[in-house]
Write an enzyme that holds these catalytic residues in place. Sequence first.
Site, PDB file in Angstrom:
ATOM      1  N   GLU A 141       0.848  -1.197   0.000  1.00  0.00           N
ATOM      2  CA  GLU A 141       0.000   0.000   0.000  1.00  0.00           C
ATOM      3  C   GLU A 141       0.885   1.249   0.000  1.00  0.00           C
ATOM      4  O   GLU A 141       2.028   1.220   0.455  1.00  0.00           O
ATOM      5  CB  GLU A 141      -0.912  -0.063   1.257  1.00  0.00           C
ATOM      6  CG  GLU A 141      -1.853   1.078   1.469  1.00  0.00           C
ATOM      7  CD  GLU A 141      -2.890   1.284   0.355  1.00  0.00           C
ATOM      8  OE1 GLU A 141      -2.481   1.573  -0.783  1.00  0.00           O
ATOM      9  OE2 GLU A 141      -4.098   1.209   0.646  1.00  0.00           O
ATOM     10  N   ASP A 142       0.346   2.347  -0.513  1.00  0.00           N
ATOM     11  CA  ASP A 142       1.133   3.585  -0.542  1.00  0.00           C
ATOM     12  C   ASP A 142       1.181   4.257   0.828  1.00  0.00           C
ATOM     13  O   ASP A 142       2.239   4.672   1.292  1.00  0.00           O
ATOM     14  CB  ASP A 142       0.571   4.562  -1.604  1.00  0.00           C
ATOM     15  CG  ASP A 142      -0.916   4.863  -1.444  1.00  0.00           C
ATOM     16  OD1 ASP A 142      -1.592   4.249  -0.584  1.00  0.00           O
ATOM     17  OD2 ASP A 142      -1.426   5.717  -2.202  1.00  0.00           O
ATOM     18  N   ASP A 199      -3.317   6.000   6.487  1.00  0.00           N
ATOM     19  CA  ASP A 199      -3.638   7.299   7.084  1.00  0.00           C
ATOM     20  C   ASP A 199      -4.525   7.032   8.314  1.00  0.00           C
ATOM     21  O   ASP A 199      -4.021   6.805   9.404  1.00  0.00           O
ATOM     22  CB  ASP A 199      -4.342   8.123   5.996  1.00  0.00           C
ATOM     23  CG  ASP A 199      -4.680   9.531   6.413  1.00  0.00           C
ATOM     24  OD1 ASP A 199      -4.194   9.983   7.450  1.00  0.00           O
ATOM     25  OD2 ASP A 199      -5.449  10.202   5.692  1.00  0.00           O
ATOM     26  N   LYS A 223       0.874   7.538   8.773  1.00  0.00           N
ATOM     27  CA  LYS A 223       0.681   8.736   9.613  1.00  0.00           C
ATOM     28  C   LYS A 223       0.142   8.280  10.963  1.00  0.00           C
ATOM     29  O   LYS A 223      -1.086   8.159  11.121  1.00  0.00           O
ATOM     30  CB  LYS A 223      -0.342   9.683   8.962  1.00  0.00           C
ATOM     31  CG  LYS A 223       0.046  10.225   7.599  1.00  0.00           C
ATOM     32  CD  LYS A 223      -1.086  11.115   7.064  1.00  0.00           C
ATOM     33  CE  LYS A 223      -0.832  11.599   5.671  1.00  0.00           C
ATOM     34  NZ  LYS A 223      -1.987  12.322   5.096  1.00  0.00           N
ATOM     35  N   PHE A 252      -0.658  16.404   4.414  1.00  0.00           N
ATOM     36  CA  PHE A 252      -0.999  15.855   3.097  1.00  0.00           C
ATOM     37  C   PHE A 252       0.244  15.819   2.201  1.00  0.00           C
ATOM     38  O   PHE A 252       0.940  16.822   2.051  1.00  0.00           O
ATOM     39  CB  PHE A 252      -2.109  16.674   2.442  1.00  0.00           C
ATOM     40  CG  PHE A 252      -2.651  16.007   1.217  1.00  0.00           C
ATOM     41  CD1 PHE A 252      -3.572  14.970   1.323  1.00  0.00           C
ATOM     42  CD2 PHE A 252      -2.203  16.376  -0.052  1.00  0.00           C
ATOM     43  CE1 PHE A 252      -4.044  14.315   0.194  1.00  0.00           C
ATOM     44  CE2 PHE A 252      -2.679  15.741  -1.186  1.00  0.00           C
ATOM     45  CZ  PHE A 252      -3.594  14.708  -1.057  1.00  0.00           C
ATOM     46  N   VAL A 253       0.496  14.665   1.624  1.00  0.00           N
ATOM     47  CA  VAL A 253       1.678  14.510   0.766  1.00  0.00           C
ATOM     48  C   VAL A 253       1.288  14.038  -0.643  1.00  0.00           C
ATOM     49  O   VAL A 253       0.230  13.428  -0.826  1.00  0.00           O
ATOM     50  CB  VAL A 253       2.684  13.510   1.382  1.00  0.00           C
ATOM     51  CG1 VAL A 253       3.336  14.085   2.628  1.00  0.00           C
ATOM     52  CG2 VAL A 253       2.039  12.161   1.697  1.00  0.00           C
ATOM     53  N   ASP A 277      -1.327  11.024  -5.095  1.00  0.00           N
ATOM     54  CA  ASP A 277      -1.849  12.125  -5.905  1.00  0.00           C
ATOM     55  C   ASP A 277      -2.575  13.165  -5.074  1.00  0.00           C
ATOM     56  O   ASP A 277      -3.013  12.915  -3.957  1.00  0.00           O
ATOM     57  CB  ASP A 277      -2.850  11.580  -6.933  1.00  0.00           C
ATOM     58  CG  ASP A 277      -4.159  11.135  -6.273  1.00  0.00           C
ATOM     59  OD1 ASP A 277      -4.092  10.311  -5.330  1.00  0.00           O
ATOM     60  OD2 ASP A 277      -5.231  11.639  -6.666  1.00  0.00           O
ATOM     61  N   ARG A 336       1.196  11.827  -9.248  1.00  0.00           N
ATOM     62  CA  ARG A 336       1.660  10.450  -8.998  1.00  0.00           C
ATOM     63  C   ARG A 336       3.035  10.183  -9.593  1.00  0.00           C
ATOM     64  O   ARG A 336       3.769   9.328  -9.114  1.00  0.00           O
ATOM     65  CB  ARG A 336       0.679   9.431  -9.600  1.00  0.00           C
ATOM     66  CG  ARG A 336      -0.684   9.404  -8.959  1.00  0.00           C
ATOM     67  CD  ARG A 336      -1.443   8.151  -9.402  1.00  0.00           C
ATOM     68  NE  ARG A 336      -2.871   8.262  -9.141  1.00  0.00           N
ATOM     69  CZ  ARG A 336      -3.449   8.030  -7.969  1.00  0.00           C
ATOM     70  NH1 ARG A 336      -2.718   7.685  -6.942  1.00  0.00           N
ATOM     71  NH2 ARG A 336      -4.755   8.131  -7.822  1.00  0.00           N
TER      72      ARG A 336
HETATM   73  P1  IMP Z   1      -7.028   5.655   5.105  1.00  0.00           P
HETATM   74  O1  IMP Z   1      -8.198   4.754   4.894  1.00  0.00           O
HETATM   75  O2  IMP Z   1      -7.427   6.924   5.816  1.00  0.00           O
HETATM   76  O3  IMP Z   1      -5.859   4.977   5.805  1.00  0.00           O
HETATM   77  O4  IMP Z   1      -6.559   6.203   3.711  1.00  0.00           O
HETATM   78  C1  IMP Z   1      -6.074   5.446   2.725  1.00  0.00           C
HETATM   79  C2  IMP Z   1      -5.992   6.184   1.398  1.00  0.00           C
HETATM   80  O5  IMP Z   1      -6.174   7.608   1.475  1.00  0.00           O
HETATM   81  C3  IMP Z   1      -4.607   5.993   0.819  1.00  0.00           C
HETATM   82  O6  IMP Z   1      -4.477   4.756   0.167  1.00  0.00           O
HETATM   83  C4  IMP Z   1      -4.477   7.190  -0.099  1.00  0.00           C
HETATM   84  O7  IMP Z   1      -5.057   6.884  -1.343  1.00  0.00           O
HETATM   85  C5  IMP Z   1      -5.302   8.268   0.570  1.00  0.00           C
HETATM   86  N1  IMP Z   1      -4.426   9.204   1.321  1.00  0.00           N
HETATM   87  C6  IMP Z   1      -4.302   9.318   2.654  1.00  0.00           C
HETATM   88  N2  IMP Z   1      -3.423  10.272   3.001  1.00  0.00           N
HETATM   89  C7  IMP Z   1      -2.971  10.795   1.820  1.00  0.00           C
HETATM   90  C8  IMP Z   1      -2.002  11.841   1.505  1.00  0.00           C
HETATM   91  O8  IMP Z   1      -1.372  12.497   2.371  1.00  0.00           O
HETATM   92  N3  IMP Z   1      -1.807  12.071   0.178  1.00  0.00           N
HETATM   93  C9  IMP Z   1      -2.450  11.385  -0.809  1.00  0.00           C
HETATM   94  N4  IMP Z   1      -3.350  10.419  -0.559  1.00  0.00           N
HETATM   95  C10 IMP Z   1      -3.598  10.119   0.746  1.00  0.00           C
END
Ligand code: IMP
Length: 176
Positions: free
Chosen positions: A100-101, A104, A132, A153-154, A160, A166
């Site tokens: 996974e990228d 969050d 994070k 936010f990155v 993206d 990207r």
């Molecule tokens: P989560 O469910 O909140 O953990 O979020 C997962 C998804 O939110 C990631 O796979 C990203 O696609 C997107 N995301 C969360 N933080 C960022 C960020 O800082 N930049 C870009 N995309 C983000």
Amino acid sequence: MINILDKTFVPFISQEKIEHRIAELASLITKDYEGCCPVFIVVLNGSFLFASELVKKIPLSCEINFIRLSSYSQTTSTGTVREIIGMDENIQGRDVIIIEDIVDTGLTMSQLLNKIKALEPKSVEVATLLHKPEALKTPVNMRYVGFEIANRFVVGYGLDYDGIGRNLDAIYVLAE
Ligand code: IMP
């Protein structure tokens, strides 16, 4: 400094640092999975660069599967994962590593983990380029983490902002 749409981003993690850290993660995975044939599950779109850099440094026999997640809205905090698209590998009894990228809030990953576990793999671990910790809303067991970052936010290196950024070869953070 770069501008994407209406926002300004500043350099955060260099390409050199990212690739050095990915090489470290690749060594760890290679050691941990010696003698195994793991299945990597790459979560598109954001992890495509991380995944390609990572797997080419892992000299194990392995399989690579690409999935996408459909959600009600990827921007809301509910993070509801409706369906996994492209999960055509039978992972029953296999050692799975999800790539996974970014984790969050962790809502996406915890729901994805539940869905993957229901397919009865032998083991499942998570490799994420970024995490994070301050944003985490639900506990997620992440074995391989590239960088723990502040709750900002990155973009870049696969991530993206509104579809853009990207292809940046480094990670940039939203200017304060
Ligand atoms: P989560 O469910 O909140 O953990 O979020 C997962 C998804 O939110 C990631 O796979 C990203 O696609 C997107 N995301 C969360 N933080 C960022 C960020 O800082 N930049 C870009 N995309 C983000």
